[in-house]
Enzyme design. Structure first.
Site, mmCIF file in Angstrom:
data_model
loop_
_atom_site.group_PDB
_atom_site.id
_atom_site.type_symbol
_atom_site.label_atom_id
_atom_site.label_comp_id
_atom_site.label_asym_id
_atom_site.label_seq_id
_atom_site.Cartn_x
_atom_site.Cartn_y
_atom_site.Cartn_z
ATOM 1 C CB SER A 40 17.037 21.343 -8.037
ATOM 2 O OG SER A 40 18.007 21.534 -8.600
ATOM 3 C CG ASP A 96 19.209 23.792 -3.616
ATOM 4 O OD1 ASP A 96 18.073 23.373 -3.655
ATOM 5 O OD2 ASP A 96 20.154 22.995 -3.854
ATOM 6 C CB ALA A 98 16.927 21.087 2.644
ATOM 7 C CG ASP A 99 14.952 16.051 0.322
ATOM 8 O OD1 ASP A 99 14.078 16.632 -0.299
ATOM 9 O OD2 ASP A 99 16.221 15.953 -0.247
ATOM 10 C CD GLU A 118 20.187 20.138 -5.423
ATOM 11 O OE1 GLU A 118 18.736 20.214 -5.498
ATOM 12 O OE2 GLU A 118 20.221 19.211 -4.535
ATOM 13 C CE LYS A 136 10.351 18.976 2.380
ATOM 14 N NZ LYS A 136 11.038 19.672 1.336
#
Ligand code: 5RP
Length: 242
Positions: A40, A96, A98-99, A118, A136
């Protein structure tokens, strides 16, 4: 005016970096007949576009498991085959965003609130591949991402969990509110989110386990020892692989 131009230039550079990462991950890890977990966020949008291109061009037969309502819509909008963990409990790969990613490939995720699904999908995959832009990349968690570690909680437990987090581990845990401030953000699972702003570097593996022991915690946005590879789209138009 100059400021606005600078903002537009930086935004374009970040978007291009996300695209580079998404394309590289799909080109290097997707093969025919695979079951694929779809993450997401905004970076994954590029990965899904590339996946859709490859499916058409190479006539690939792939099955996609979403990690959120957003991911489900992306799969449908891009004419990809939607499936679920009932039909495909074992995935070949999950991709996916990632922050934040530290030097050991530990991640903070859940900026978009989808961390529980997730993590379930990533745990079902033989390879968990992360796509991110250069912002990131970090040595220690918390150096780049200042919004804290997202923690999904059962609604009735948000206050006791918040107090337990602060009492046991320090820092501040805040209930994530909707932008309108009309109420809390509600996850795809009908739960609330706490953003725990920690005040020191922890042993993330130990603390992740400890947080999960607090009654009412569903899961945390700490993804420890899960990622196999991370693709960072860089400012200079290259891709850095870790
Ligand atoms: C959502 C997530 C996202 O993958 C994460 O927030 C990264 O998003 P983006 O690609 O938009 O930076 O964990 O819960």
């Amino acid at each position: 005016m100059i400021q606005r131009r600078l903002f537009t230039t930086v935004s374009r550079m970040v978007e291009e970096a996300k695209k580079l990462a998404g394309y590289a991950a799909v080109d290097n890890h997707v093969k025919n007949n695979q079951a694929i977990g779809i993450g997401s966020g905004s970076t994954i949008v590029h990965a899904v576009k590339r996946l859709a291109e490859r499916v058409k061009e190479e006539n690939l037969n792939v099955f996609c498991v979403p990690t959120s309502f957003q991911a489900r819509q992306l799969i449908i909008e891009n004419d990809l085959t939607l499936t679920d963990l009932d039909r495909h409990p074992e995935l070949d790969v999950a991709i996916d965003g990632a922050d934040e990613v530290d030097s050991d490939l530990n991640l903070i995720k859940g900026g978009g609130g989808c961390l529980t699904q997730e993590k379930i999908v990533a745990a079902c995959a033989k390879s968990f591949i992360v796509v991110a832009d250069f912002r990131k990349d970090s040595k220690n968690l918390g150096e780049q991402w200042k919004k804290g570690i997202p923690i999904e909680v059962i609604p009735m437990a948000y206050m006791p969990v918040s107090k337990a987090l602060q009492g046991q581990f320090g820092g501040v845990a805040e209930l994530r509110m909707a932008i309108s401030k009309a109420g809390p953000v509600v996850t795809d699972n009908g739960n609330f989110l706490l953003d725990w702003k920690f005040d020191k570097v922890h042993d993330w593996n130990t603390i992740n386990t400890a947080i999960k022991m607090i009654p009412g915690v569903v899961d945390t946005g700490l993804f420890i020892n899960m990622a196999e590879r991370v693709y960072f789209g860089m400012e200079d138009g290259t891709v850095s692989v870790r």
